[in-house]
Design an enzyme around this catalytic site. Structure first.
Site, mmCIF file in Angstrom:
data_model
loop_
_atom_site.group_PDB
_atom_site.id
_atom_site.type_symbol
_atom_site.label_atom_id
_atom_site.label_comp_id
_atom_site.label_asym_id
_atom_site.label_seq_id
_atom_site.Cartn_x
_atom_site.Cartn_y
_atom_site.Cartn_z
ATOM 1 N N ARG A 146 2.300 2.774 -3.169
ATOM 2 C CA ARG A 146 1.227 3.625 -4.458
ATOM 3 C C ARG A 146 1.331 5.158 -4.244
ATOM 4 O O ARG A 146 0.997 5.341 -4.784
ATOM 5 C CB ARG A 146 0.481 2.979 -3.869
ATOM 6 N N HIS A 147 1.739 5.385 -3.354
ATOM 7 C CA HIS A 147 2.056 6.591 -2.789
ATOM 8 C C HIS A 147 3.892 7.466 -3.570
ATOM 9 O O HIS A 147 4.430 6.725 -3.797
ATOM 10 C CB HIS A 147 2.622 7.463 -1.710
ATOM 11 N N GLN A 183 0.873 -1.305 -0.035
ATOM 12 C CA GLN A 183 -0.053 0.186 0.208
ATOM 13 C C GLN A 183 1.042 1.197 0.122
ATOM 14 O O GLN A 183 0.726 2.445 -0.955
ATOM 15 C CB GLN A 183 -0.720 -0.085 1.040
ATOM 16 N N ARG A 215 -3.003 8.865 5.109
ATOM 17 C CA ARG A 215 -3.281 7.728 5.571
ATOM 18 C C ARG A 215 -3.232 7.505 7.300
ATOM 19 O O ARG A 215 -4.074 6.264 7.844
ATOM 20 C CB ARG A 215 -1.667 6.761 5.446
ATOM 21 N N PHE A 249 14.425 -4.096 1.119
ATOM 22 C CA PHE A 249 14.569 -5.033 0.723
ATOM 23 C C PHE A 249 14.796 -6.805 -0.219
ATOM 24 O O PHE A 249 13.192 -6.578 -0.304
ATOM 25 C CB PHE A 249 14.374 -6.385 2.556
#
Length: 233
Positions: free
Chosen positions: A81-82, A78, A199, A90
């Site tokens: 997505r920004h 999620q 968020r 990683f």
């Protein structure tokens, strides 16, 4: 370089500063006064209030911050997505997933690798994208039992594949979305303002993502105290 900045922990995730534009808010104010006869005025609060109030968001793009994050993979997806942020994550192709166990200290983790919610949540009957905490404590016990079984099997299968000489990039397919991952996230001040605004919204964003956003918000508030007061209060 060694990062010795303290971690800020919120439930499922943790975050800490890596780097920030020197005198970040002073830099924003200095650049915002590009047309002013006196760019050196150290008082930036009223200027930033004016810019935020009137939507002059471009000035907030003049300073940036990089943060290190440890969070469950499902939440990292999620976060990715920004798109105004840049990321380094990683790699399970390059490194054994067991390496992540070094980075999950103080998080709610099964076998130091997988996220384990501290309380069960049920589907919200009115909002398909939301969940509500279960009233029956027995549901938490049942959730822990089921999730720990799934995690144990996944870990065993992953290790078995590696022992058989299967490439890490293939073996990782058996790992669930609850596996922890680690990212570096870089964004300008404007991007952080937008991210934290959408968020840190319990009941709209997934609960674990709200926790991540709140950890990141604490880092942001330390580095951008005046901006935080202007846009979040």
């Amino acid at each position: 370089m060694e990062n010795t900045n303290p971690w800020i922990i919120e439930g499922s995730s943790k975050a800490r500063l890596v780097s920030v534009t020197p005198d970040a808010e002073g830099t924003i104010g200095y650049i915002a006064r590009v047309t002013s006869k006196d760019q050196s005025n150290p008082d930036v609060k009223r200027l930033l209030q004016y810019c935020a109030k009137h939507g002059h968001w471009s000035v907030f793009e003049q300073a940036s911050m990089t943060v290190e994050v440890v969070t469950p993979l499902a939440i990292a997806v999620q976060l990715l997505r920004h798109r105004s942020f840049t990321f380094q994550q990683f790699s399970g192709r390059y490194e054994d997933q067991q390496e992540m166990a070094k980075h999950t200290e103080d998080l709610s983790a099964y076998n130091s690798l997988f996220y384990m919610p501290e309380e069960a949540r049920e589907q919200d009957s009115k909002n398909r994208q939301n969940s509500v905490f279960a009233q029956d404590p027995g549901k938490t016990d049942a959730m822990w039992a089921t999730m720990s079984t799934a995690y144990m099997v996944a870990a065993q299968c992953y290790n078995d594949l590696l022992q058989r000489g299967i490439a890490k990039e293939i073996a990782r397919f058996v790992l669930p979305q609850g596996v922890f991952t680690r990212l570096y996230v870089t964004g300008n001040c404007r991007s952080w303002i937008h991210y934290l605004g959408v968020r840190d919204d319990e009941g709209v964003a997934q609960y674990e993502h709200v926790e991540l956003a709140r950890a990141l918000k604490q880092v942001f508030q330390i580095e951008f105290p005046t901006v935080s007061e202007v846009v979040f209060s």
